[in-house]
Design a protein around this motif. Structure first.
Motif, PDB file in Angstrom:
ATOM      1  N   ASN A   1     -11.059 -44.871   3.674  1.00  0.00           N
ATOM      2  CA  ASN A   1     -10.136 -45.024   4.791  1.00  0.00           C
ATOM      3  C   ASN A   1      -8.759 -44.472   4.403  1.00  0.00           C
ATOM      4  OD1 ASN A   1      -8.777 -47.290   3.341  1.00  0.00           O
ATOM      5  ND2 ASN A   1     -10.702 -48.355   3.785  1.00  0.00           N
ATOM      6  N   MET A   2      -7.822 -44.508   5.329  1.00  0.00           N
ATOM      7  CA  MET A   2      -6.509 -43.901   5.092  1.00  0.00           C
ATOM      8  C   MET A   2      -5.747 -44.583   3.967  1.00  0.00           C
ATOM      9  SD  MET A   2      -4.974 -42.810   8.806  1.00  0.00           S
ATOM     10  CE  MET A   2      -3.441 -42.297   8.049  1.00  0.00           C
ATOM     11  N   TYR A   3      -5.863 -45.908   3.885  1.00  0.00           N
ATOM     12  CA  TYR A   3      -5.171 -46.615   2.804  1.00  0.00           C
ATOM     13  C   TYR A   3      -5.653 -46.123   1.448  1.00  0.00           C
ATOM     14  CZ  TYR A   3      -4.159 -50.341  -0.515  1.00  0.00           C
ATOM     15  OH  TYR A   3      -3.753 -51.038  -1.638  1.00  0.00           O
ATOM     16  N   GLU A   4      -6.946 -46.040   1.295  1.00  0.00           N
ATOM     17  CA  GLU A   4      -7.497 -45.599   0.010  1.00  0.00           C
ATOM     18  C   GLU A   4      -7.173 -44.129  -0.251  1.00  0.00           C
ATOM     19  OE1 GLU A   4     -11.205 -48.800   0.161  1.00  0.00           O
ATOM     20  OE2 GLU A   4     -11.601 -46.658   0.396  1.00  0.00           O
ATOM     21  N   PHE A   5      -7.208 -43.313   0.796  1.00  0.00           N
ATOM     22  CA  PHE A   5      -6.826 -41.909   0.654  1.00  0.00           C
ATOM     23  C   PHE A   5      -5.376 -41.813   0.172  1.00  0.00           C
ATOM     24  CE2 PHE A   5      -5.578 -37.684   1.797  1.00  0.00           C
ATOM     25  CZ  PHE A   5      -6.733 -36.919   1.908  1.00  0.00           C
ATOM     26  N   ALA A   6      -4.492 -42.664   0.710  1.00  0.00           N
ATOM     27  CA  ALA A   6      -3.069 -42.607   0.363  1.00  0.00           C
ATOM     28  C   ALA A   6      -2.811 -43.008  -1.087  1.00  0.00           C
ATOM     29  CB  ALA A   6      -2.262 -43.500   1.307  1.00  0.00           C
TER      30      ALA A   6
ATOM     31  N   PHE B   1       0.228 -33.626  10.110  1.00  0.00           N
ATOM     32  CA  PHE B   1      -0.344 -33.886  11.428  1.00  0.00           C
ATOM     33  C   PHE B   1      -1.814 -34.269  11.314  1.00  0.00           C
ATOM     34  CE2 PHE B   1      -2.345 -32.750  15.445  1.00  0.00           C
ATOM     35  CZ  PHE B   1      -1.457 -33.268  16.377  1.00  0.00           C
ATOM     36  N   ASN B   2      -2.526 -33.574  10.437  1.00  0.00           N
ATOM     37  CA  ASN B   2      -3.945 -33.852  10.235  1.00  0.00           C
ATOM     38  C   ASN B   2      -4.167 -35.260   9.701  1.00  0.00           C
ATOM     39  OD1 ASN B   2      -6.729 -33.123  10.129  1.00  0.00           O
ATOM     40  ND2 ASN B   2      -6.533 -32.739   7.945  1.00  0.00           N
ATOM     41  N   PHE B   3      -3.276 -35.686   8.810  1.00  0.00           N
ATOM     42  CA  PHE B   3      -3.460 -36.995   8.180  1.00  0.00           C
ATOM     43  C   PHE B   3      -2.925 -38.139   9.042  1.00  0.00           C
ATOM     44  CE2 PHE B   3      -1.905 -40.278   5.089  1.00  0.00           C
ATOM     45  CZ  PHE B   3      -3.155 -40.724   4.689  1.00  0.00           C
ATOM     46  N   CYS B   4      -1.730 -37.970   9.590  1.00  0.00           N
ATOM     47  CA  CYS B   4      -1.063 -39.097  10.263  1.00  0.00           C
ATOM     48  C   CYS B   4      -1.337 -39.168  11.762  1.00  0.00           C
ATOM     49  CB  CYS B   4       0.449 -39.011  10.040  1.00  0.00           C
ATOM     50  SG  CYS B   4       0.945 -39.166   8.312  1.00  0.00           S
ATOM     51  N   VAL B   5      -1.668 -38.055  12.395  1.00  0.00           N
ATOM     52  CA  VAL B   5      -1.873 -38.055  13.842  1.00  0.00           C
ATOM     53  C   VAL B   5      -3.364 -37.979  14.187  1.00  0.00           C
ATOM     54  CG1 VAL B   5      -1.374 -36.872  16.009  1.00  0.00           C
ATOM     55  CG2 VAL B   5       0.393 -37.028  14.237  1.00  0.00           C
ATOM     56  N   VAL B   6      -4.039 -36.986  13.629  1.00  0.00           N
ATOM     57  CA  VAL B   6      -5.466 -36.821  13.946  1.00  0.00           C
ATOM     58  C   VAL B   6      -6.261 -38.049  13.523  1.00  0.00           C
ATOM     59  CG1 VAL B   6      -7.533 -35.464  13.478  1.00  0.00           C
ATOM     60  CG2 VAL B   6      -5.340 -34.314  13.824  1.00  0.00           C
TER      61      VAL B   6
ATOM     62  N   GLY C   1     -12.534 -38.946  17.272  1.00  0.00           N
ATOM     63  CA  GLY C   1     -13.514 -37.905  16.975  1.00  0.00           C
ATOM     64  C   GLY C   1     -14.582 -38.434  16.059  1.00  0.00           C
ATOM     65  N   MET C   2     -15.393 -37.540  15.579  1.00  0.00           N
ATOM     66  CA  MET C   2     -16.475 -37.945  14.675  1.00  0.00           C
ATOM     67  C   MET C   2     -15.955 -38.305  13.280  1.00  0.00           C
ATOM     68  SD  MET C   2     -19.386 -35.162  15.808  1.00  0.00           S
ATOM     69  CE  MET C   2     -20.714 -36.023  15.002  1.00  0.00           C
ATOM     70  N   HIS C   3     -14.680 -37.985  13.003  1.00  0.00           N
ATOM     71  CA  HIS C   3     -14.067 -38.322  11.712  1.00  0.00           C
ATOM     72  C   HIS C   3     -13.100 -39.504  11.832  1.00  0.00           C
ATOM     73  CE1 HIS C   3     -15.503 -34.240  10.835  1.00  0.00           C
ATOM     74  NE2 HIS C   3     -15.414 -34.568   9.547  1.00  0.00           N
ATOM     75  N   SER C   4     -13.318 -40.364  12.799  1.00  0.00           N
ATOM     76  CA  SER C   4     -12.422 -41.506  12.999  1.00  0.00           C
ATOM     77  C   SER C   4     -12.762 -42.620  12.017  1.00  0.00           C
ATOM     78  CB  SER C   4     -12.528 -42.007  14.449  1.00  0.00           C
ATOM     79  OG  SER C   4     -12.152 -40.992  15.348  1.00  0.00           O
ATOM     80  N   TYR C   5     -12.329 -42.433  10.781  1.00  0.00           N
ATOM     81  CA  TYR C   5     -12.642 -43.387   9.712  1.00  0.00           C
ATOM     82  C   TYR C   5     -11.372 -43.953   9.091  1.00  0.00           C
ATOM     83  CZ  TYR C   5     -17.142 -41.003   9.999  1.00  0.00           C
ATOM     84  OH  TYR C   5     -18.320 -40.445  10.440  1.00  0.00           O
ATOM     85  N   SER C   6     -10.257 -43.954   9.828  1.00  0.00           N
ATOM     86  CA  SER C   6      -8.995 -44.384   9.229  1.00  0.00           C
ATOM     87  C   SER C   6      -9.032 -45.838   8.811  1.00  0.00           C
ATOM     88  CB  SER C   6      -7.837 -44.150  10.210  1.00  0.00           C
ATOM     89  OG  SER C   6      -7.935 -45.044  11.310  1.00  0.00           O
ATOM     90  N   GLY C   7      -9.826 -46.662   9.514  1.00  0.00           N
ATOM     91  CA  GLY C   7      -9.865 -48.087   9.203  1.00  0.00           C
ATOM     92  C   GLY C   7      -8.742 -48.886   9.846  1.00  0.00           C
TER      93      GLY C   7
END
Length: 352
Positions: A141-146, A334-339, A345-351
């Motif tokens: 998810n985004m937290y772990e990516f960050a 934009f890809n990381f914080c907005v998309v 989409g099919m990549h909606s895994y931000s958590g």
């Protein structure tokens, strides 16, 4: 205050999530942020002391030159008397040589580098404990990516510091890393949990790890691009006010540094796009589906490809190339914080 919550596990998708380890991971993230904030302050104090440090070095050089003249005056007189003009000429040539100034030890920069190493190790503990708490790589998810991205940035900077003196760039690398940690803790945070079924594939480790590594290089290149613009502006106006920035390399060096960093990052991002397409074929039955995440990953690739192409063929450098580099990093953000957050989409895994 650092606390440790007793380990409480619950089952999610087969593996028990260890809440205690997750909480301990969070504490290490907070500790890393505090240490990196102190490192940033140390680097700032180093830059603030640069004008005075240079003035003292110049004074020592002048004093050394004065001592040299006095010491050689009697030698010149005696040699001129004994051997005529040739002896006098030789001594005067030695007298005219300028002694090299001995640079003052940069205590605050050294403290900043030591704190940076400590902050990186604390961040490594944060990433490791997060991984242990869920029994997988922390890439879901985004937290772990960050947090993994912040760790990669610090690793790249500190490994770089073993080869080059990059202490003057410390505040400009540690600053964005600290900001990323704060966003991770306050905005992107997601409780430790198991992966969605669609993400349980070995391509996750390959695709996302390389993506994070490339973004780490993009981030450092963004900092050097901003420094290019600052130094170029100072050189154009012949700035004598912001002399603390004299410790930072000039615009040409920053331009070449950005180019070198993007030469490393671009192939990594190319592999990211290719690996993502292969994974998509395995997961969804097609290599490319024009999903928003796929589209913006391609946009990032095109912009940075244009940057490298312009430099290699048209000979672009300086401001024109720097503007393209800034546009590329704008697409990364934009890809990381907005998309990830606002576009479904099919990549909606931000958590989130």
């Amino acid at each position: 205050m650092i606390t440790f919550t007793p380990s409480i596990s619950f089952s999610w998708g087969g593996h028990a999530t260890d809440v205690g380890l997750s909480n301990l991971s969070n504490n290490f993230l907070y500790a890393s942020a505090v240490v990196l904030a102190l490192a940033m302050m140390s680097f700032a104090l180093d830059l603030a002391g640069h004008p005075g440090r240079m003035a003292r070095a110049a004074q020592r050089a002048a004093e050394a030159a004065g001592t040299s003249v006095e010491a050689t005056t009697s030698e010149a007189t005696s040699e001129a008397t004994a051997g005529g003009g040739s002896g006098s000429t030789a001594v005067l040539e030695r007298t005219s040589e300028k002694p090299s100034a001995i640079p003052e030890k940069r205590q605050w920069a050294g403290i900043g580098m030591s704190l940076s190493w400590l902050g990186m190790l604390l961040l490594a503990a944060c990433v490791g404990l997060r991984s242990a708490s869920v029994g997988r790589l922390p890439l879901g998810n985004m937290y772990e990516f960050a947090i993994v991205g912040a760790f990669f940035v610090m690793c790249a900077f500190l490994i770089w510091s073993l080869k080059r003196d990059v202490r003057s760039l410390g505040i400009f690398v540690v600053g964005p890393t600290l900001l990323t940690e704060m966003l991770a803790a306050l905005v992107f945070y997601t409780a430790a949990s198991q992966l969605l079924p669609s993400l349980k594939n070995y391509w996750l480790s390959i695709h996302v790890t390389v993506a994070i590594l490339s973004v780490a290089f993009f981030t450092i290149a963004f900092s050097t691009t901003i420094l290019y613009f600052v130094q170029k502006w100072r050189e154009d106006i012949k700035d004598t006010k912001y002399t603390f920035m004299d410790a930072v390399p000039g615009s040409e060096v920053m331009d070449r540094t950005t180019y070198g960093l993007l030469i490393i990052a671009f192939p990594l991002w190319t592999f990211t796009v290719i690996a993502g397409a292969i994974w998509a074929q395995k997961a969804w039955g097609h290599y490319w589906g024009w999903d928003p995440k796929e589209v913006w990953s391609l946009v990032i690739w095109v912009v940075y490809a244009a940057y490298l192409h312009a430099r290699a063929t048209a000979g672009w450098s300086g401001k024109k190339a720097a503007y393209i580099a800034l546009a590329g990093f704008g697409c990364v953000l934009f890809n990381f914080c907005v998309v990830n957050i606002f576009i479904v989409g099919m990549h909606s895994y931000s958590g989130m």
